[in-house]
Design a protein around this motif. Structure first.
Motif, mmCIF file in Angstrom:
data_model
loop_
_atom_site.group_PDB
_atom_site.id
_atom_site.type_symbol
_atom_site.label_atom_id
_atom_site.label_comp_id
_atom_site.label_asym_id
_atom_site.label_seq_id
_atom_site.Cartn_x
_atom_site.Cartn_y
_atom_site.Cartn_z
ATOM 1 N N PHE A 129 -0.145 -4.499 -3.351
ATOM 2 C CA PHE A 129 0.425 -5.357 -2.355
ATOM 3 C C PHE A 129 -1.016 -5.089 -1.577
ATOM 4 N N GLN A 130 -2.437 -4.192 -2.076
ATOM 5 C CA GLN A 130 -3.302 -5.172 -1.287
ATOM 6 C C GLN A 130 -3.365 -6.468 -2.623
ATOM 7 N N ASN A 131 -4.008 -6.383 -3.888
ATOM 8 C CA ASN A 131 -4.152 -7.233 -4.212
ATOM 9 C C ASN A 131 -3.197 -8.696 -3.912
ATOM 10 N N VAL A 132 -2.129 -8.159 -3.539
ATOM 11 C CA VAL A 132 -0.845 -9.585 -3.645
ATOM 12 C C VAL A 132 -1.346 -10.150 -2.492
ATOM 13 N N LYS A 199 6.000 0.460 5.247
ATOM 14 C CA LYS A 199 4.919 1.124 5.743
ATOM 15 C C LYS A 199 3.751 0.322 4.548
ATOM 16 N N ALA A 200 3.889 0.356 2.959
ATOM 17 C CA ALA A 200 3.157 0.238 2.360
ATOM 18 C C ALA A 200 2.830 -1.264 2.738
ATOM 19 N N LEU A 201 3.665 -2.564 2.892
ATOM 20 C CA LEU A 201 4.017 -3.312 2.827
ATOM 21 C C LEU A 201 2.932 -4.062 4.353
ATOM 22 N N THR A 202 3.324 -3.506 5.708
ATOM 23 C CA THR A 202 2.686 -3.510 6.747
ATOM 24 C C THR A 202 0.908 -2.830 6.787
ATOM 25 N N LYS A 203 1.028 -1.856 6.444
ATOM 26 C CA LYS A 203 -0.699 -0.988 5.424
ATOM 27 C C LYS A 203 -1.550 -2.287 5.135
ATOM 28 N N SER A 204 -1.398 -3.103 4.581
ATOM 29 C CA SER A 204 -1.788 -3.735 3.743
ATOM 30 C C SER A 204 -1.825 -5.246 4.076
ATOM 31 N N GLY A 205 -2.062 -5.891 5.449
ATOM 32 C CA GLY A 205 -1.747 -6.370 6.232
ATOM 33 C C GLY A 205 -0.321 -7.752 6.405
ATOM 34 N N PHE A 206 0.588 -7.078 5.510
ATOM 35 C CA PHE A 206 1.538 -8.257 5.353
ATOM 36 C C PHE A 206 3.096 -7.678 7.067
ATOM 37 N N PHE A 207 2.996 -8.785 7.695
ATOM 38 C CA PHE A 207 4.797 -9.005 8.858
ATOM 39 C C PHE A 207 5.722 -9.373 7.019
#
Length: 245
Positions: A129-132, A199-207
């Motif tokens: 998710f960080q790479n995406v 949680k993994a999505l939001t931690k990576s910065g996604f909304f």
């Protein structure tokens, strides 16, 4: 023998049987997941798209035919890549024989990143998710589907065959590897809860904009019995996310 990632699709018998199943109009891919993905992606006209775990890239072919500016597919299976290259023959489309873990994600490159039933093969979704997030442009969109966690929690009910008539949900909060008997092979997938994905999505910065659990619609099925069966338990989990500025 156990298979991880895309390696099982390089077994010729498995690949052939999978493609036959995948082509059925009433398969979950076509009757449930496909309409959801198109709805969540929305407008892709003149957009650059990265598709993670692109398979035979029929999705990419559709996107390009309907006005996408550029399509890049990432696929770990050699057999799938060969099929994908037959579908993506235009100059504005390309296929990379890479895994989701080995691909070097370029920075601020794509308007949309998609992934369809592939991320449940990946062990580290936080890194993915960080790479995406890194590879998306500002306000870019990330849309993906995975096998619903209710179906990956336990495969006990598949021990007597691929087609389940009942679903056992067990060890739901014990995340990690699951070994699924599938098309006469054992395939390793990773079970995670819906909460963990969120949680993994939001931690990576996604909304997180939207979430779907694949409620079947009658108009997408040709067979009434299959439609009724698919109402018993969700088989798809899909997210739509945007990159925050």
């Amino acid at each position: 023998m156990e298979f991880r990632g895309a390696s099982v699709y390089d077994q010729e018998d498995f690949f052939s049987n999978y493609m036959k199943r995948r082509g059925r109009k009433d398969s979950p891919n076509n009757a449930i997941e496909n309409p959801i993905i198109y709805e969540l992606i929305g407008d892709f006209q003149n957009k650059s798209i990265l598709d993670l775990g692109c398979g035979e890239a029929s999705f990419g072919k559709e996107l390009l035919n309907q006005g996408a500016a550029f399509y890049t597919g990432i696929e770990g299976s050699k057999l799938m890549v060969s099929s994908a290259n037959l579908n993506i023959v235009r100059e504005n489309g390309t296929i990379h024989h890479e895994t989701l873990e080995s691909y070097s994600f370029p920075t601020n490159k794509f308007d949309i990143v998609s992934s369809r039933f592939a991320i449940h093969y990946v062990s580290d979704i936080h890194l993915l998710f960080q790479n995406v997030y890194k590879t998306l442009k500002d306000n870019g969109k990330f849309v993906f589907s995975v096998q619903h966690p209710l179906t990956t929690s336990s495969f006990i009910s598949k021990q007597t065959g691929d087609k389940r008539e009942n679903w056992i949900v067990d060890d739901y909060f014990l995340e990690g590897e699951r070994k699924e008997p599938w098309i006469e092979q054992i395939v390793v997938k990773y079970h995670r809860t819906i909460e963990t994905y969120f949680k993994a999505l939001t931690k990576s910065g996604f909304f997180v904009v939207d979430l779907r659990e694949g409620k079947p619609k009658r108009e997408h099925f040709t067979n009434e019995a299959e439609f009724v069966r698919r109402q018993r338990i969700p088989v798809v989990l899909a997210f739509s996310c945007t990159k925050r500025e």
